[in-house]
Design a protein around this motif. Structure first.
Motif, PDB file in Angstrom:
ATOM      1  N   ALA A 296       0.809  -1.218   0.000  1.00  0.00           N
ATOM      2  CA  ALA A 296       0.000   0.000   0.000  1.00  0.00           C
ATOM      3  C   ALA A 296       0.840   1.264   0.000  1.00  0.00           C
ATOM      4  O   ALA A 296       0.335   2.354   0.255  1.00  0.00           O
ATOM      5  CB  ALA A 296      -0.926  -0.012   1.217  1.00  0.00           C
ATOM      6  N   GLY A 297       2.152   1.123  -0.277  1.00  0.00           N
ATOM      7  CA  GLY A 297       3.023   2.291  -0.344  1.00  0.00           C
ATOM      8  C   GLY A 297       3.773   2.541   0.955  1.00  0.00           C
ATOM      9  O   GLY A 297       3.419   2.023   2.018  1.00  0.00           O
ATOM     10  N   GLY A 298       4.827   3.356   0.847  1.00  0.00           N
ATOM     11  CA  GLY A 298       5.716   3.587   1.971  1.00  0.00           C
ATOM     12  C   GLY A 298       5.068   4.270   3.155  1.00  0.00           C
ATOM     13  O   GLY A 298       5.358   3.947   4.311  1.00  0.00           O
ATOM     14  N   GLU A 299       4.198   5.229   2.903  1.00  0.00           N
ATOM     15  CA  GLU A 299       3.562   5.969   3.997  1.00  0.00           C
ATOM     16  C   GLU A 299       2.694   5.044   4.842  1.00  0.00           C
ATOM     17  O   GLU A 299       2.757   5.070   6.077  1.00  0.00           O
ATOM     18  CB  GLU A 299       2.726   7.115   3.424  1.00  0.00           C
ATOM     19  N   VAL A 300       1.892   4.213   4.180  1.00  0.00           N
ATOM     20  CA  VAL A 300       1.033   3.272   4.906  1.00  0.00           C
ATOM     21  C   VAL A 300       1.879   2.235   5.637  1.00  0.00           C
ATOM     22  O   VAL A 300       1.613   1.886   6.793  1.00  0.00           O
ATOM     23  CB  VAL A 300       0.043   2.584   3.939  1.00  0.00           C
ATOM     24  N   SER A 301       2.911   1.750   4.972  1.00  0.00           N
ATOM     25  CA  SER A 301       3.758   0.740   5.592  1.00  0.00           C
ATOM     26  C   SER A 301       4.473   1.291   6.819  1.00  0.00           C
ATOM     27  O   SER A 301       4.557   0.620   7.859  1.00  0.00           O
ATOM     28  CB  SER A 301       4.784   0.211   4.592  1.00  0.00           C
ATOM     29  N   THR A 302       4.989   2.508   6.723  1.00  0.00           N
ATOM     30  CA  THR A 302       5.669   3.115   7.865  1.00  0.00           C
ATOM     31  C   THR A 302       4.745   3.208   9.071  1.00  0.00           C
ATOM     32  O   THR A 302       5.153   2.964  10.217  1.00  0.00           O
ATOM     33  CB  THR A 302       6.191   4.518   7.490  1.00  0.00           C
ATOM     34  N   ALA A 303       3.487   3.546   8.827  1.00  0.00           N
ATOM     35  CA  ALA A 303       2.522   3.699   9.912  1.00  0.00           C
ATOM     36  C   ALA A 303       2.043   2.355  10.461  1.00  0.00           C
ATOM     37  O   ALA A 303       1.829   2.217  11.673  1.00  0.00           O
ATOM     38  CB  ALA A 303       1.331   4.528   9.426  1.00  0.00           C
ATOM     39  N   TRP A 304       1.889   1.363   9.561  1.00  0.00           N
ATOM     40  CA  TRP A 304       1.203   0.140   9.963  1.00  0.00           C
ATOM     41  C   TRP A 304       2.087  -1.086  10.170  1.00  0.00           C
ATOM     42  O   TRP A 304       1.790  -1.926  11.030  1.00  0.00           O
ATOM     43  CB  TRP A 304       0.127  -0.200   8.924  1.00  0.00           C
ATOM     44  N   SER A 305       3.161  -1.233   9.431  1.00  0.00           N
ATOM     45  CA  SER A 305       3.949  -2.472   9.519  1.00  0.00           C
ATOM     46  C   SER A 305       4.472  -2.758  10.927  1.00  0.00           C
ATOM     47  O   SER A 305       4.369  -3.891  11.408  1.00  0.00           O
ATOM     48  CB  SER A 305       5.090  -2.456   8.504  1.00  0.00           C
ATOM     49  N   PRO A 306       5.044  -1.768  11.636  1.00  0.00           N
ATOM     50  CA  PRO A 306       5.488  -2.066  13.005  1.00  0.00           C
ATOM     51  C   PRO A 306       4.338  -2.483  13.932  1.00  0.00           C
ATOM     52  O   PRO A 306       4.512  -3.364  14.784  1.00  0.00           O
ATOM     53  CB  PRO A 306       6.123  -0.754  13.463  1.00  0.00           C
ATOM     54  N   LYS A 307       3.169  -1.856  13.758  1.00  0.00           N
ATOM     55  CA  LYS A 307       2.007  -2.223  14.581  1.00  0.00           C
ATOM     56  C   LYS A 307       1.567  -3.659  14.283  1.00  0.00           C
ATOM     57  O   LYS A 307       1.241  -4.423  15.194  1.00  0.00           O
ATOM     58  CB  LYS A 307       0.834  -1.271  14.292  1.00  0.00           C
ATOM     59  N   ILE A 308       1.550  -4.003  13.017  1.00  0.00           N
ATOM     60  CA  ILE A 308       1.128  -5.340  12.611  1.00  0.00           C
ATOM     61  C   ILE A 308       2.122  -6.377  13.121  1.00  0.00           C
ATOM     62  O   ILE A 308       1.750  -7.421  13.666  1.00  0.00           O
ATOM     63  CB  ILE A 308       0.972  -5.418  11.081  1.00  0.00           C
ATOM     64  N   GLY A 309       3.415  -6.091  12.955  1.00  0.00           N
ATOM     65  CA  GLY A 309       4.436  -7.000  13.445  1.00  0.00           C
ATOM     66  C   GLY A 309       4.358  -7.200  14.948  1.00  0.00           C
ATOM     67  O   GLY A 309       4.584  -8.307  15.459  1.00  0.00           O
ATOM     68  N   ALA A 310       4.036  -6.138  15.680  1.00  0.00           N
ATOM     69  CA  ALA A 310       3.939  -6.218  17.140  1.00  0.00           C
ATOM     70  C   ALA A 310       2.786  -7.112  17.584  1.00  0.00           C
ATOM     71  O   ALA A 310       2.779  -7.613  18.716  1.00  0.00           O
ATOM     72  CB  ALA A 310       3.777  -4.823  17.728  1.00  0.00           C
ATOM     73  N   GLN A 311       1.816  -7.335  16.681  1.00  0.00           N
ATOM     74  CA  GLN A 311       0.689  -8.218  17.002  1.00  0.00           C
ATOM     75  C   GLN A 311       0.983  -9.677  16.654  1.00  0.00           C
ATOM     76  O   GLN A 311       0.095 -10.524  16.719  1.00  0.00           O
ATOM     77  CB  GLN A 311      -0.565  -7.754  16.259  1.00  0.00           C
ATOM     78  N   GLY A 312       2.239  -9.959  16.264  1.00  0.00           N
ATOM     79  CA  GLY A 312       2.624 -11.335  15.988  1.00  0.00           C
ATOM     80  C   GLY A 312       2.371 -11.796  14.573  1.00  0.00           C
ATOM     81  O   GLY A 312       2.474 -12.986  14.268  1.00  0.00           O
ATOM     82  N   CYS A 313       2.053 -10.851  13.690  1.00  0.00           N
ATOM     83  CA  CYS A 313       1.834 -11.170  12.274  1.00  0.00           C
ATOM     84  C   CYS A 313       3.079 -10.750  11.502  1.00  0.00           C
ATOM     85  O   CYS A 313       3.574  -9.625  11.658  1.00  0.00           O
ATOM     86  CB  CYS A 313       0.609 -10.420  11.759  1.00  0.00           C
ATOM     87  N   VAL A 314       3.608 -11.638  10.657  1.00  0.00           N
ATOM     88  CA  VAL A 314       4.815 -11.324   9.890  1.00  0.00           C
ATOM     89  C   VAL A 314       4.432 -10.491   8.668  1.00  0.00           C
ATOM     90  O   VAL A 314       3.603 -10.901   7.852  1.00  0.00           O
ATOM     91  CB  VAL A 314       5.548 -12.598   9.440  1.00  0.00           C
ATOM     92  N   VAL A 315       5.042  -9.317   8.553  1.00  0.00           N
ATOM     93  CA  VAL A 315       4.783  -8.410   7.431  1.00  0.00           C
ATOM     94  C   VAL A 315       5.843  -8.620   6.351  1.00  0.00           C
ATOM     95  O   VAL A 315       7.043  -8.568   6.640  1.00  0.00           O
ATOM     96  CB  VAL A 315       4.798  -6.942   7.880  1.00  0.00           C
ATOM     97  N   ILE A 316       5.399  -8.859   5.127  1.00  0.00           N
ATOM     98  CA  ILE A 316       6.294  -8.874   3.967  1.00  0.00           C
ATOM     99  C   ILE A 316       5.957  -7.625   3.169  1.00  0.00           C
ATOM    100  O   ILE A 316       4.895  -7.538   2.549  1.00  0.00           O
ATOM    101  CB  ILE A 316       6.124 -10.161   3.144  1.00  0.00           C
ATOM    102  N   ASP A 317       6.855  -6.651   3.237  1.00  0.00           N
ATOM    103  CA  ASP A 317       6.551  -5.292   2.793  1.00  0.00           C
ATOM    104  C   ASP A 317       7.154  -5.016   1.421  1.00  0.00           C
ATOM    105  O   ASP A 317       8.361  -5.142   1.226  1.00  0.00           O
ATOM    106  CB  ASP A 317       7.098  -4.300   3.821  1.00  0.00           C
ATOM    107  N   ASN A 318       6.303  -4.595   0.497  1.00  0.00           N
ATOM    108  CA  ASN A 318       6.765  -4.309  -0.862  1.00  0.00           C
ATOM    109  C   ASN A 318       7.259  -2.879  -1.046  1.00  0.00           C
ATOM    110  O   ASN A 318       7.814  -2.552  -2.087  1.00  0.00           O
ATOM    111  CB  ASN A 318       5.632  -4.592  -1.865  1.00  0.00           C
ATOM    112  N   SER A 319       7.096  -2.029  -0.052  1.00  0.00           N
ATOM    113  CA  SER A 319       7.530  -0.634  -0.191  1.00  0.00           C
ATOM    114  C   SER A 319       9.010  -0.505   0.159  1.00  0.00           C
ATOM    115  O   SER A 319       9.669  -1.456   0.581  1.00  0.00           O
ATOM    116  CB  SER A 319       6.702   0.273   0.728  1.00  0.00           C
ATOM    117  N   SER A 320       9.523   0.720   0.025  1.00  0.00           N
ATOM    118  CA  SER A 320      10.931   0.979   0.356  1.00  0.00           C
ATOM    119  C   SER A 320      11.127   1.369   1.821  1.00  0.00           C
ATOM    120  O   SER A 320      12.246   1.631   2.250  1.00  0.00           O
ATOM    121  CB  SER A 320      11.473   2.097  -0.544  1.00  0.00           C
ATOM    122  N   ALA A 321      10.041   1.374   2.597  1.00  0.00           N
ATOM    123  CA  ALA A 321      10.077   1.947   3.946  1.00  0.00           C
ATOM    124  C   ALA A 321      11.110   1.309   4.866  1.00  0.00           C
ATOM    125  O   ALA A 321      11.748   1.996   5.663  1.00  0.00           O
ATOM    126  CB  ALA A 321       8.689   1.866   4.580  1.00  0.00           C
TER     127      ALA A 321
END
Length: 344
Positions: free
Chosen positions: A72-97
């Motif tokens: 969903a792009g770098g801005e969304v990933s920056t905001a959400w990926s750490p939160k998602i990872g903290a919930q025990g879900c592995v994030v595979i991120d396509n952005s440059s974030a």
């Protein structure tokens, strides 16, 4: 018990391709959830022979999800990926974030799958830039044999790398040429129809663009920090698939014939190299395919231990969606994650 997989950015070019590839490869998922922004709630996307309705990213409980494919792009990933990872879900991120974050592995499975074990610190794994992904797939088997010193690459990148609006702009401008309509320029700094634009992403202080910088630093992180790389990245009026003209200087001798034999056996590579008209791969032929195609392998007489080659791959697949799904498969095949048990 299968896995629960969420695709964030499911309505975009790459998100839709992620859903296609999950279905094509019969990924072991009990449930696949399509997530997007609030404005796309209810939008229907295809998943194999099923149709999924997009749900709101902000309302999803990732503590019950095993893998999140983030596109969903770098801005969304920056905001959400750490939160998602903290919930025990592995994030595979396509952005440059998070690509250059020291606690986030940057993975191309054919190249550096072993580095994936570092994901546990943040529960985030980064997908490389689309132009980098296909390049390192071609470079890795040659580097293992002859050790690469320096790479000079010129890219010919399709408009799909800039999103659906960019594809629409190429279509509209091409049509405008033939019907003598008004030429609208919105997505790119200059017209793209029947033209080339030697700028992808913003300019940096040294005159390089950020896309060119990404190729350099990502290749070092994925393959070898000792490799020197310079790139010129060009947007071309092609809808899908990136092409690259690659010049490589090695520490050790390697002939064109040796390189071809190595590439024929290399994972993810497909050598199509006949010295005759049409004996090579073009972007049109690579579209919809998983391989990184290699053609025009030849010795460079201007440097010691030099080779040149032509490299083409579908940027929406190996450059993004396919690579992300392959990373998820590595996690599963190496038993680095297990499906969560949901409460009854």
């Amino acid at each position: 018990m299968g896995f629960r997989v969420a695709v964030v950015g499911a309505t975009g070019n790459v998100g839709r391709e992620m859903l296609n590839i999950l279905a094509e490869r019969a990924f072991p998922a009990d449930e696949v959830i399509a997530l997007a922004s609030s404005r796309s709630i209810g939008t229907e996307v295809s998943f194999g022979d099923k149709v999924l309705k997009c749900r709101n990213l902000e309302h999803h409980d990732f503590s019950t999800t095993d893998i999140c494919l983030m596109s969903a792009g770098g801005e969304v990933s920056t905001a959400w990926s750490p939160k998602i990872g903290a919930q025990g879900c592995v994030v595979i991120d396509n952005s440059s974030a998070f690509r250059m974050h020291h606690d986030v592995p940057l993975i191309v499975p054919e190249v550096n799958a072993d580095a994936i074990v570092g994901f546990t610190k943040l529960n985030i794994i980064a997908n490389p830039n689309c132009s980098t992904a296909q390049l390192v797939v071609a470079l890795k088997p040659l580097h293992d044999v002859a050790t690469i010193k320096r790479v000079v690459v010129a890219t010919y990148q399709s408009v799909s790398g800039a999103g659906k609006d960019a594809m629409d702009e190429l279509f509209a401008q091409t049509r405008a040429v033939f019907v003598s309509d008004t030429m609208e320029i919105k997505k790119f700094p200059k017209r793209i129809a029947f033209n080339l634009i030697p700028q992808i992403d913003v300019f940096m202080e040294d005159g390089s663009t950020k896309e060119e910088w990404k190729m350099m630093v990502e290749t070092k992180k994925i393959l070898d920090p000792k490799i020197k790389l310079t790139a010129t990245c060009v947007r071309v009026p092609v809808f899908i698939s990136h092409s690259e003209a690659v010049n490589i200087e090695f520490e050790n001798p390697i002939s064109a014939e040796e390189a071809k034999n190595i590439l024929r056996e290399a994972p993810g590579c497909l050598l199509i190299d006949k010295h005759e008209p049409g004996g090579y791969i073009t972007p049109h032929e690579a579209t919809g395919e998983d391989a990184t195609y290699i053609s025009r392998v030849r010795e460079d007489p201007t440097v010691e231990n030099g080779l040149s080659l032509w490299c083409v791959s579908d940027n929406l697949r190996k450059g993004a969606a396919l690579n992300a799904v392959q990373i998820a498969e590595v996690l599963i095949n190496r038993k680095l994650i297990a499906p969560k048990k949901l409460a009854a």
